[in-house]
Design a protein around this motif. Sequence first.
Motif, PDB file in Angstrom:
ATOM      1  N   MET A 198       0.834  -1.201   0.000  1.00 48.51           N
ATOM      2  CA  MET A 198       0.000   0.000   0.000  1.00 48.51           C
ATOM      3  C   MET A 198       0.868   1.249   0.000  1.00 48.51           C
ATOM      4  O   MET A 198       1.727   1.420   0.876  1.00 48.51           O
ATOM      5  CB  MET A 198      -0.923   0.000   1.237  1.00 48.51           C
ATOM      6  CG  MET A 198      -1.882   1.185   1.285  1.00 48.51           C
ATOM      7  SD  MET A 198      -3.011   1.125   2.706  1.00 48.51           S
ATOM      8  CE  MET A 198      -1.851   1.322   4.055  1.00 48.51           C
ATOM      9  N   PHE A 199       0.657   2.129  -0.997  1.00 52.30           N
ATOM     10  CA  PHE A 199       1.410   3.379  -1.125  1.00 52.30           C
ATOM     11  C   PHE A 199       2.919   3.164  -1.191  1.00 52.30           C
ATOM     12  O   PHE A 199       3.691   4.050  -0.860  1.00 52.30           O
ATOM     13  CB  PHE A 199       1.097   4.322   0.035  1.00 52.30           C
ATOM     14  CG  PHE A 199      -0.351   4.690   0.148  1.00 52.30           C
ATOM     15  CD1 PHE A 199      -0.999   5.334  -0.900  1.00 52.30           C
ATOM     16  CD2 PHE A 199      -1.072   4.397   1.282  1.00 52.30           C
ATOM     17  CE1 PHE A 199      -2.341   5.688  -0.808  1.00 52.30           C
ATOM     18  CE2 PHE A 199      -2.418   4.740   1.386  1.00 52.30           C
ATOM     19  CZ  PHE A 199      -3.056   5.380   0.348  1.00 52.30           C
ATOM     20  N   GLY A 200       3.356   1.967  -1.584  1.00 56.30           N
ATOM     21  CA  GLY A 200       4.781   1.695  -1.649  1.00 56.30           C
ATOM     22  C   GLY A 200       5.398   1.369  -0.308  1.00 56.30           C
ATOM     23  O   GLY A 200       6.627   1.383  -0.163  1.00 56.30           O
ATOM     24  N   ILE A 201       4.567   1.069   0.697  1.00 57.21           N
ATOM     25  CA  ILE A 201       5.050   0.686   2.034  1.00 57.21           C
ATOM     26  C   ILE A 201       5.109  -0.828   2.088  1.00 57.21           C
ATOM     27  O   ILE A 201       4.132  -1.514   1.774  1.00 57.21           O
ATOM     28  CB  ILE A 201       4.121   1.236   3.125  1.00 57.21           C
ATOM     29  CG1 ILE A 201       4.031   2.757   3.018  1.00 57.21           C
ATOM     30  CG2 ILE A 201       4.610   0.821   4.513  1.00 57.21           C
ATOM     31  CD1 ILE A 201       3.005   3.383   3.949  1.00 57.21           C
ATOM     32  N   THR A 202       6.238  -1.366   2.506  1.00 56.21           N
ATOM     33  CA  THR A 202       6.437  -2.817   2.450  1.00 56.21           C
ATOM     34  C   THR A 202       5.534  -3.567   3.426  1.00 56.21           C
ATOM     35  O   THR A 202       4.931  -4.562   3.075  1.00 56.21           O
ATOM     36  CB  THR A 202       7.899  -3.173   2.758  1.00 56.21           C
ATOM     37  OG1 THR A 202       8.254  -2.623   4.027  1.00 56.21           O
ATOM     38  CG2 THR A 202       8.818  -2.631   1.689  1.00 56.21           C
ATOM     39  N   PHE A 245      10.649   0.576   5.749  1.00 52.42           N
ATOM     40  CA  PHE A 245       9.287   0.262   5.353  1.00 52.42           C
ATOM     41  C   PHE A 245       8.923   0.833   3.977  1.00 52.42           C
ATOM     42  O   PHE A 245       7.754   0.895   3.618  1.00 52.42           O
ATOM     43  CB  PHE A 245       8.312   0.794   6.419  1.00 52.42           C
ATOM     44  CG  PHE A 245       8.571   0.229   7.786  1.00 52.42           C
ATOM     45  CD1 PHE A 245       8.035  -0.997   8.155  1.00 52.42           C
ATOM     46  CD2 PHE A 245       9.371   0.907   8.687  1.00 52.42           C
ATOM     47  CE1 PHE A 245       8.281  -1.526   9.407  1.00 52.42           C
ATOM     48  CE2 PHE A 245       9.620   0.388   9.950  1.00 52.42           C
ATOM     49  CZ  PHE A 245       9.079  -0.835  10.302  1.00 52.42           C
ATOM     50  N   ILE A 246       9.930   1.248   3.229  1.00 46.41           N
ATOM     51  CA  ILE A 246       9.701   1.784   1.885  1.00 46.41           C
ATOM     52  C   ILE A 246      10.196   0.784   0.846  1.00 46.41           C
ATOM     53  O   ILE A 246      11.354   0.362   0.891  1.00 46.41           O
ATOM     54  CB  ILE A 246      10.408   3.142   1.697  1.00 46.41           C
ATOM     55  CG1 ILE A 246       9.830   4.177   2.671  1.00 46.41           C
ATOM     56  CG2 ILE A 246      10.262   3.627   0.261  1.00 46.41           C
ATOM     57  CD1 ILE A 246      10.531   5.514   2.623  1.00 46.41           C
ATOM     58  N   ASP A 247       9.319   0.395  -0.047  1.00 41.43           N
ATOM     59  CA  ASP A 247       9.668  -0.532  -1.133  1.00 41.43           C
ATOM     60  C   ASP A 247      10.249   0.280  -2.290  1.00 41.43           C
ATOM     61  O   ASP A 247       9.519   1.046  -2.931  1.00 41.43           O
ATOM     62  CB  ASP A 247       8.424  -1.295  -1.587  1.00 41.43           C
ATOM     63  CG  ASP A 247       8.751  -2.386  -2.600  1.00 41.43           C
ATOM     64  OD1 ASP A 247       9.851  -2.343  -3.183  1.00 41.43           O
ATOM     65  OD2 ASP A 247       7.912  -3.273  -2.797  1.00 41.43           O
TER      66      ASP A 247
END
Length: 207
Positions: free
Chosen positions: A1-5, A137-139
Motif C-alpha cells: 500500500m502506497f509503496g510501504i512494504t 518500510f519503503i519498497d
Amino acid sequence: MFGITDYAAFVAAFWLFLMIPGPGNLVIATGATQHGMRGGLAATLGVMVGDQVLIGCALGGVAALLHAYPMAFSALQWVGAIYLAWLGIRMWRLRPGEGEGTAVAAPTTRRHFRQGFLITLFNPKAIVFYVAFLPLFIDPARQQGMVTFAALAATAAVLTLLYGLIESLLVHRFAERLRASARLSSLLRKLASVFLIGFGVKLVTSH
C-alpha cells in the motif's frame, strides 16, 4: 500500500517507539497533570507537529547535512539540552498550586504546545532515527515518492495523537487523586524536573 512494504509492522514499531520513556512522554504527562486533558492534548499536538517537522527534515536529507557538519549537530544537541534543563529547573521552582487551575487555560495551553514542540524539535538524534527507521518500510520498486512519504508521516501523526490522548487520560485520572496530597504532588513534580534535566544531560553526553 502506497509503496510501504509492511504497513502493519510500521504501525506496531512506531507505537513501540512512542512507548519508550523520553522527554516527549514526560512533557505530555506534565501537561495532563497541571491542566488536565487540555494540557495533555496541547503537549501532544506540540510533539506531533515537532515529529512531522523532523520527519520532513529526515526525508529531505537534513540528517546527512548534520553528519557532514558535526558542529551543527553538536550545536542542536546543546540547544536541546539547555532547553530541557531550563524546563526542569523551572518546574523544580514551582510553588504548590502554581501553574494549576483554569483561569489561565488559554496561555498555559499554548505553553504546553510550545514545550512539546521545542523538546521534540531540539532532539537531532530523532532525525537520525527517522532516517534509519523510515527506509525500512519503503519498497524501492513500488514507492510513489511524496505519496509514500506522506502516508508514513500521516500515520505517525495519527499514532502520536492517539498515544498522547491515552497517556493524558490515564495521567489526568491519576493526577486527580494526587491533588489530595500536596506533598506527594510536589515530590512527583520535582522528580519529573530531575528527569528533564537528566534527559538534557544525556542528550549531550551520549554521542
